[in-house]
Motif scaffolding. Structure first.
Motif, PDB file in Angstrom:
ATOM      1  N   GLU A 226      38.770 -12.275 -43.851  1.00 48.95           N
ATOM      2  CA  GLU A 226      38.789 -12.005 -42.479  1.00 48.95           C
ATOM      3  C   GLU A 226      37.484 -12.451 -42.179  1.00 48.95           C
ATOM      4  OE1 GLU A 226      40.416 -10.841 -39.518  1.00 48.95           O
ATOM      5  OE2 GLU A 226      38.351 -11.077 -38.741  1.00 48.95           O
TER       6      GLU A 226
ATOM      7  N   THR B  74      43.565  -8.857 -32.912  1.00 47.52           N
ATOM      8  CA  THR B  74      44.374  -8.318 -31.527  1.00 47.52           C
ATOM      9  C   THR B  74      45.515  -7.545 -31.931  1.00 47.52           C
ATOM     10  OG1 THR B  74      44.126 -10.806 -31.035  1.00 47.52           O
ATOM     11  CG2 THR B  74      45.072  -9.471 -29.507  1.00 47.52           C
ATOM     12  N   SER B  75      46.027  -7.655 -33.133  1.00 51.28           N
ATOM     13  CA  SER B  75      47.274  -6.889 -33.509  1.00 51.28           C
ATOM     14  C   SER B  75      46.907  -5.231 -33.361  1.00 51.28           C
ATOM     15  CB  SER B  75      47.768  -6.970 -34.881  1.00 51.28           C
ATOM     16  OG  SER B  75      47.921  -8.552 -35.113  1.00 51.28           O
TER      17      SER B  75
ATOM     18  N   ASP C 183      40.355 -21.564 -35.023  1.00 57.02           N
ATOM     19  CA  ASP C 183      39.848 -21.986 -36.285  1.00 57.02           C
ATOM     20  C   ASP C 183      40.866 -22.416 -37.220  1.00 57.02           C
ATOM     21  OD1 ASP C 183      37.626 -20.796 -35.427  1.00 57.02           O
ATOM     22  OD2 ASP C 183      37.185 -19.628 -37.097  1.00 57.02           O
TER      23      ASP C 183
HETATM   24  C1  LIG Z   1      45.878  -5.132 -24.991  1.00 57.47           C
HETATM   25  C2  LIG Z   1      46.952  -6.039 -25.717  1.00 57.47           C
HETATM   26  C3  LIG Z   1      48.123  -5.510 -25.800  1.00 57.47           C
HETATM   27  C4  LIG Z   1      49.169  -6.149 -26.723  1.00 57.47           C
HETATM   28  N1  LIG Z   1      50.383  -5.766 -26.786  1.00 57.47           N
HETATM   29  C5  LIG Z   1      51.356  -6.246 -27.617  1.00 57.47           C
HETATM   30  C6  LIG Z   1      52.700  -5.589 -27.676  1.00 57.47           C
HETATM   31  O1  LIG Z   1      52.824  -4.300 -27.679  1.00 57.47           O
HETATM   32  N2  LIG Z   1      53.411  -6.353 -28.602  1.00 57.47           N
HETATM   33  C7  LIG Z   1      53.396  -7.602 -28.973  1.00 57.47           C
HETATM   34  O2  LIG Z   1      54.294  -8.271 -29.670  1.00 57.47           O
HETATM   35  N3  LIG Z   1      52.123  -8.201 -28.747  1.00 57.47           N
HETATM   36  C8  LIG Z   1      51.120  -7.453 -27.798  1.00 57.47           C
HETATM   37  N4  LIG Z   1      49.881  -8.189 -27.784  1.00 57.47           N
HETATM   38  C9  LIG Z   1      49.678  -9.521 -28.346  1.00 57.47           C
HETATM   39  C10 LIG Z   1      49.512  -9.374 -29.590  1.00 57.47           C
HETATM   40  O3  LIG Z   1      48.618  -8.323 -30.206  1.00 57.47           O
HETATM   41  C11 LIG Z   1      49.024 -10.810 -30.308  1.00 57.47           C
HETATM   42  O4  LIG Z   1      49.883 -11.905 -29.990  1.00 57.47           O
HETATM   43  C12 LIG Z   1      48.935 -10.856 -31.825  1.00 57.47           C
HETATM   44  O5  LIG Z   1      48.390  -9.619 -32.355  1.00 57.47           O
HETATM   45  C13 LIG Z   1      48.289 -12.041 -32.488  1.00 57.47           C
HETATM   46  O6  LIG Z   1      48.698 -11.776 -33.737  1.00 57.47           O
HETATM   47  P1  LIG Z   1      47.750 -12.840 -34.939  1.00 57.47           P
HETATM   48  O7  LIG Z   1      48.007 -12.424 -36.318  1.00 57.47           O
HETATM   49  O8  LIG Z   1      48.138 -14.100 -34.377  1.00 57.47           O
HETATM   50  O9  LIG Z   1      46.253 -12.700 -34.346  1.00 57.47           O
HETATM   51  P2  LIG Z   1      45.220 -11.455 -34.540  1.00 57.47           P
HETATM   52  O10 LIG Z   1      46.099 -10.260 -34.592  1.00 57.47           O
HETATM   53  O11 LIG Z   1      44.416 -11.433 -33.447  1.00 57.47           O
HETATM   54  O12 LIG Z   1      44.756 -11.668 -35.903  1.00 57.47           O
HETATM   55  C14 LIG Z   1      43.804 -12.914 -36.103  1.00 57.47           C
HETATM   56  C15 LIG Z   1      42.584 -12.609 -37.124  1.00 57.47           C
HETATM   57  O13 LIG Z   1      42.046 -13.511 -37.799  1.00 57.47           O
HETATM   58  C16 LIG Z   1      40.841 -13.626 -37.879  1.00 57.47           C
HETATM   59  N5  LIG Z   1      40.120 -14.985 -37.922  1.00 57.47           N
HETATM   60  C17 LIG Z   1      39.977 -15.717 -36.893  1.00 57.47           C
HETATM   61  N6  LIG Z   1      39.453 -17.064 -37.349  1.00 57.47           N
HETATM   62  C18 LIG Z   1      39.115 -16.687 -38.734  1.00 57.47           C
HETATM   63  C19 LIG Z   1      38.671 -17.568 -39.804  1.00 57.47           C
HETATM   64  N7  LIG Z   1      38.059 -18.851 -39.586  1.00 57.47           N
HETATM   65  N8  LIG Z   1      38.623 -16.940 -41.272  1.00 57.47           N
HETATM   66  C20 LIG Z   1      39.173 -15.674 -41.408  1.00 57.47           C
HETATM   67  N9  LIG Z   1      39.654 -15.001 -40.371  1.00 57.47           N
HETATM   68  C21 LIG Z   1      39.625 -15.561 -38.885  1.00 57.47           C
HETATM   69  C22 LIG Z   1      40.369 -12.796 -36.624  1.00 57.47           C
HETATM   70  O14 LIG Z   1      38.988 -12.227 -36.604  1.00 57.47           O
HETATM   71  C23 LIG Z   1      41.605 -11.882 -36.482  1.00 57.47           C
HETATM   72  O15 LIG Z   1      41.192 -10.653 -37.251  1.00 57.47           O
HETATM   73  C24 LIG Z   1      48.940  -7.404 -27.086  1.00 57.47           C
HETATM   74  C25 LIG Z   1      47.544  -7.938 -27.099  1.00 57.47           C
HETATM   75  C26 LIG Z   1      46.670  -7.435 -26.390  1.00 57.47           C
HETATM   76  C27 LIG Z   1      45.331  -7.699 -26.271  1.00 57.47           C
END
Ligand SMILES: Cc1cc2nc3c(=O)[nH]c(=O)nc-3n(C[C@H](O)[C@H](O)[C@H](O)COP(=O)(O)OP(=O)(O)OC[C@H]3O[C@@H](n4cnc5c(N)ncnc54)[C@H](O)[C@@H]3O)c2cc1C
Length: 591
Positions: free
Chosen positions: A61, A69-70, A326
């Motif tokens: 991480e 965002t999750s 990234d």
């Molecule tokens: C207020 C809000 C409410 C929401 N409600 C919902 C909902 O109820 N239901 C739903 O389905 N979606 C919801 N969403 C959208 C959903 O949260 C996101 O689409 C989802 O969490 C994305 O998941 P992810 O795993 O792609 O990214 P993330 O959960 O953002 O995880 C990405 C991670 O990768 C890390 N990272 C980035 N670059 C690097 C790197 N180079 N090396 C290592 N780590 C890195 C980041 O720091 C982060 O921790 C909501 C979003 C928000 C902001």
């Protein structure tokens, strides 16, 4: 404890000695079966599954907090035809789900991936609920966003996270990214989705509900000396907390403050990643696969300008600042194709001075007694429609009128008193004088008359008056002849059901009048690396890059939590070689 231990590692569990992890981490030849990059829900679920498949796993991480965002999200999953639906009195079928998804994605996502999601989404959830601490409940009233499409359902496909007791994480909870202020009462107290809806719409029993959650927070007294954070985890933090505990129990290491810099490719195969640790580049080798789950590119202004409709600003995203594309860029450097880069999870957002990111306005627009207008004072869309399409309507109106971006949500004193609006807590609980003084004229605007308000916000006063007069007429009959606000089950979910005949419509007639500026924000981008139904990252010619997988917003089909977890689960299974042949025949078309 050394600085290294504090910043780079979160212990994988009680049995594993930190010293051995440090030795591992400092060893340039650190090697595991599966490296998962990112620590959102899709990443964590994939890591659990990979471990349960008998693989050694490491999570990397970038930031000092896990959860991405999750963790700040609403935590809602959308999984058609899952086991909860029938059990809770709903009905669904793979055929209806496919009809809906095909119509909603308009050919932008291959049928193979849609079928994989429909088939393995329920299986993933069954696994998560049986083998991890994740627990969900079907929401019978949360309707699919596109009610007019074939296969749409009026409820049950959306699932809400059950609250999770954060005490079980010990002090590790402090390393989880904190819930969005949008989802907190007074910026501190968490609530479940159903509690939020009850309180926001002032449904019967809302006072009791508010009292219960506030009392619960107050009673966690000893913890108040450690942190103001609520340990009753709800929504996205309940999901991430549950997965984190499951990973701790499995001793899966999670390295914080460790950004992935690039992929290591040998003989056309991804065999690991290079991470930055204490200013040094270190290789981490992955014997069987790398799963990229680094979110989208919402906080990368240059990529936004390259791919998203304009104008666009990284300041408008309601997602945390960690996701800068990234994983997407690393995949492209390894030869991957990109898809759907023009799409985001659009959400109108409102800037609050001093907060890291603006707040999303998901539901308030549906409440009766408000209207959203452009600079001409004209309504341009159904205010109650889903947040994604609402922002698309802002862009469309801007293209036609040149008078949008921002838009203005206008409401009257009655609305202000009764309902929350963005960061403004309902006036009956917190009148204007209890909100920070400097918010007036920045976060919200107030005028004794509509005209006075219009001048303050630079909106045409006659236009605004005309729009309000028209809406007030519609409120009498309950039928919005212009945009049909409140005309379907999705709209009315967030309405006030004590207001008749239409829970989304009421006249704006009592001054003072208020306005909040709405930017064309998002909660993450959708586009990214093209993947197939096994979550394998593909080149432009459709061939998979061996050893490379992606899920969540890093993968270009666009995926919120349900699909992110499902394709993380599939990736882990594919890496372990589970049932490839069977999936081939089930999912057909690969992209
Ligand atoms: C207020 C809000 C409410 C929401 N409600 C919902 C909902 O109820 N239901 C739903 O389905 N979606 C919801 N969403 C959208 C959903 O949260 C996101 O689409 C989802 O969490 C994305 O998941 P992810 O795993 O792609 O990214 P993330 O959960 O953002 O995880 C990405 C991670 O990768 C890390 N990272 C980035 N670059 C690097 C790197 N180079 N090396 C290592 N780590 C890195 C980041 O720091 C982060 O921790 C909501 C979003 C928000 C902001």
């Amino acid at each position: 404890m050394s600085a290294f231990m504090r910043t780079h590692l979160v212990d994988g569990g009680p049995e594993r000695k930190l010293s051995s992890l440090i030795a591992d981490a400092a060893d340039p030849s650190y090697e595991v079966d599966v490296v998962v990059v990112g620590s959102g829900a899709g990443a964590m679920l994939a890591a659990c599954r990979a471990y349960d498949n008998g693989q050694s796993v490491l999570i990397i991480e970038k930031t000092h907090l896990y959860g991405g965002t999750s963790a700040v999200s609403g935590g809602g999953l959308w999984i058609p035809n899952d086991d909860h639906i029938g059990g809770d009195g709903g009905s669904d079928s793979p055929e209806e789900a496919l009809a809906y998804l095909k119509a909603a994605t308009k050919g932008e996502v291959g049928e193979g991936k849609l079928k994989a999601f429909i088939r393995f989404g329920p299986e993933m959830l069954r696994y998560a609920e049986a083998r991890t601490h994740v627990q969900y409940r079907a929401n019978p009233y949360y309707a699919d966003y596109y009610q007019h499409l074939p296969g749409a359902k009026m409820g049950y496909r959306a699932l809400d996270a059950e609250p999770f007791d954060g005490k079980r994480l010990g002090r590790d909870i402090l390393k989880m990214r904190e819930t969005s202020p949008t989802m907190l009462i007074f910026g501190r107290v968490t609530m479940s989705t159903s509690e939020a809806v009850t309180m926001l719409s002032r449904a019967p029993g809302w006072r009791k509900c508010a009292w219960r959650v506030l009392r619960n927070y107050a009673l966690d007294l000893p913890w108040r000396f450690v942190s103001r954070r609520d340990r009753r985890l709800n929504m996205g933090s309940a999901l991430v907390g549950a997965l984190r505990l499951s990973l701790m129990e499995r001793n899966v290491p999670l390295w914080l403050n460790t950004p992935m810099k690039s992929l290591i490719v040998e003989d056309d195969q991804v065999v690991g990643i290079t991470v930055e640790m204490r200013g040094r580049d270190l290789p981490v080798r992955a014997r069987r696969g790398v799963i990229l789950a680094t979110g989208g590119f919402e906080s990368n202004q240059q990529m936004r300008e390259q791919y998203l409709p304009k104008p666009t600003s990284a300041e408008w995203t309601g997602a945390p600042r960690c996701n800068t594309g990234d994983g997407i860029n690393a995949g492209v450097n390894a030869g991957a194709a990109l898809g759907n880069m023009q799409h985001a999870w659009w959400t109108p957002t409102v800037h609050v001075p001093g907060e890291e990111k603006p707040r999303g306005l998901f539901s308030e627009r549906a409440l009766p007694g408000c209207v959203v207008v452009n600079r001409l004072g004209k309504r341009f869309a159904n205010e109650a429609q889903d947040y994604l399409d609402f922002v698309l309507a802002m862009y469309e109106d801007h293209a036609n009128s040149g008078a949008n971006l921002p838009a203005w949500m206008v409401f009257d004193a009655r609305f202000r008193k009764k309902y929350n609006a963005g960061p403004l807590v309902a006036g009956s609980i917190l009148p204007d004088r209890f909100h920070p003084r400097h918010w007036l004229g920045k976060v919200y605007f107030r005028g004794e008359t509509l005209e006075a308000l219009a001048w303050q916000i630079g909106v045409n006063p006659e236009g605004l008056k005309r729009s309000v007069d028209r809406l007030n007429e519609f409120a009498k009959t309950g039928i919005d002849l212009e945009f049909n606000k409140g005309g379907n089950a999705y709209d009315t979910f967030y309405g006030d059901h004590s207001v008749k005949p239409n829970p989304c419509l009421a006249a704006l007639e009592e001054g003072p009048f208020y306005a909040i500026r709405l930017d064309a924000g998002d909660i993450g981008t959708k586009g990214g690396l093209v993947t197939d139904e096994f979550s394998r990252v593909l080149r432009a010619d459709g061939s998979p890059i061996r050893g490379l997988y992606a899920t969540g917003n890093t993968s270009g089909a666009g995926a919120t939590l349900g699909p992110a977890m499902t394709f993380g689960y599939i990736a882990a299974d594919h890496i372990a070689g589970v049932y490839d042949a069977q999936r081939d025949s089930v999912c057909g078309d690969r992209r």
